[in-house]
Enzyme design. Structure first.
Site, short mmCIF file in Angstrom:
data_model
loop_
_atom_site.label_atom_id
_atom_site.label_comp_id
_atom_site.label_asym_id
_atom_site.label_seq_id
_atom_site.Cartn_x
_atom_site.Cartn_y
_atom_site.Cartn_z
N ASP A 91 63.26 -60.26 -40.11
CA ASP A 91 64.04 -60.00 -38.91
C ASP A 91 65.26 -60.92 -38.99
OD1 ASP A 91 64.70 -59.26 -36.23
OD2 ASP A 91 63.79 -61.14 -35.56
N ASP A 132 67.80 -61.86 -35.98
CA ASP A 132 68.00 -62.76 -34.83
C ASP A 132 66.71 -63.50 -34.50
OD1 ASP A 132 70.62 -61.92 -34.47
OD2 ASP A 132 70.03 -60.24 -33.20
N GLY A 164 64.62 -58.35 -30.06
CA GLY A 164 64.10 -57.33 -30.98
C GLY A 164 64.32 -55.90 -30.53
N ASP A 166 60.08 -63.05 -35.07
CA ASP A 166 59.92 -64.00 -33.95
C ASP A 166 59.56 -63.30 -32.65
OD1 ASP A 166 62.53 -62.81 -33.69
OD2 ASP A 166 62.92 -64.31 -32.14
#
Ligand code: BG6
Ligand code: MG
Length: 214
Positions: free
Chosen positions: A11, A13, A48, A172
């Protein structure tokens, strides 16, 4: 090298770099103008998920309904402001720990990709000097369904030419962990309060902790 795993999909960010504060500032300007309450706790719920899904969450606190056309204008305004803020990002926004870990994973023979909901992922990767670490990038421009749908990670695996079962996803956000699991991938959770399950899944202590499992 972990014999079962051949690729790692990251991922962007909250994993490779941090853009939360820019998303927050850009959304906050719109929310303030519309007189809608918005704080950092609500901003955390936007991790996300897509731009339009983020806007829907922000508008939950509004007492009026907006048309699709109005929402599209807000989303575009937010993005213009966000892109201005992103211009201040530089190589300093990706840590040495992340760089060294990515280099070591490549050295160990893993194929590396980015799987991000953001339509600005390529721009951010260029700003932070991260492009050369990755064999493939799947982002918000490649998909119709945002995390927790597995589409973006499946797209990344397809671009790498690796079966989903042989991919590790580093995430995250809860939506991203759920996306990885829905795509039959192994999920490594980094920070936050993400939920994970399954014996091959891992709660990472730090980014470089990845190297203890692969
Ligand atoms: C994700 C962020 O990476 O990208 C979300 O975690 C964001 O908060 C999403 O909404 C979409 O970003 P963009 O850049 O396409 O508006
Ligand atoms: Mg994230």
């Amino acid at each position: 090298m972990n014999r079962e795993m051949k690729a790692v999909i990251f991922d962007l960010d909250g994993v490779l770099c941090f853009t939360d504060k820019y998303h927050y500032q850009a959304w906050k300007a719109i929310a303030d103008r519309l007189g809608i309450y918005f704080d950092e706790k609500i901003n955390d719920r936007l991790r996300g998920i897509s731009r339009m899904a983020s806007l829907e969450i922000i508008l939950e606190k509004s007492d009026r309904q907006y048309t699709l056309e109005e929402k599209e204008v807000f989303a575009e305004e937010k993005n213009a402001q966000y892109q201005k803020l992103l211009q201040q990002m530089s190589e300093k926004d990706m840590s040495d720990e992340v760089r060294q870990t990515l280099a070591e994973l490549r050295h160990r023979g893993y194929r590396l990709a980015v799987g991000s909901s953001s339509k600005n992922a390529q721009f951010i990767l260029r700003q932070i000097g991260a492009v050369s670490y990755f064999d493939a990038v799947a982002d918000g421009n490649d998909i119709t369904k945002s995390k927790p749908d597995p589409e973006v990670f499946l797209k990344a695996a397809e671009k790498l030419g690796i079966a989903p079962e042989q991919c590790v996803v580093v995430e995250d956000a809860d939506s991203g962990i759920r996306a990885a699991k829905a795509g039959n991938m192994t999920a490594y959770a980094l920070g936050g309060d993400v939920r994970y399950s399954g014996e091959k899944d891992v709660n990472l202590l730090s980014f470089s902790d990845i190297l203890n499992y692969l």
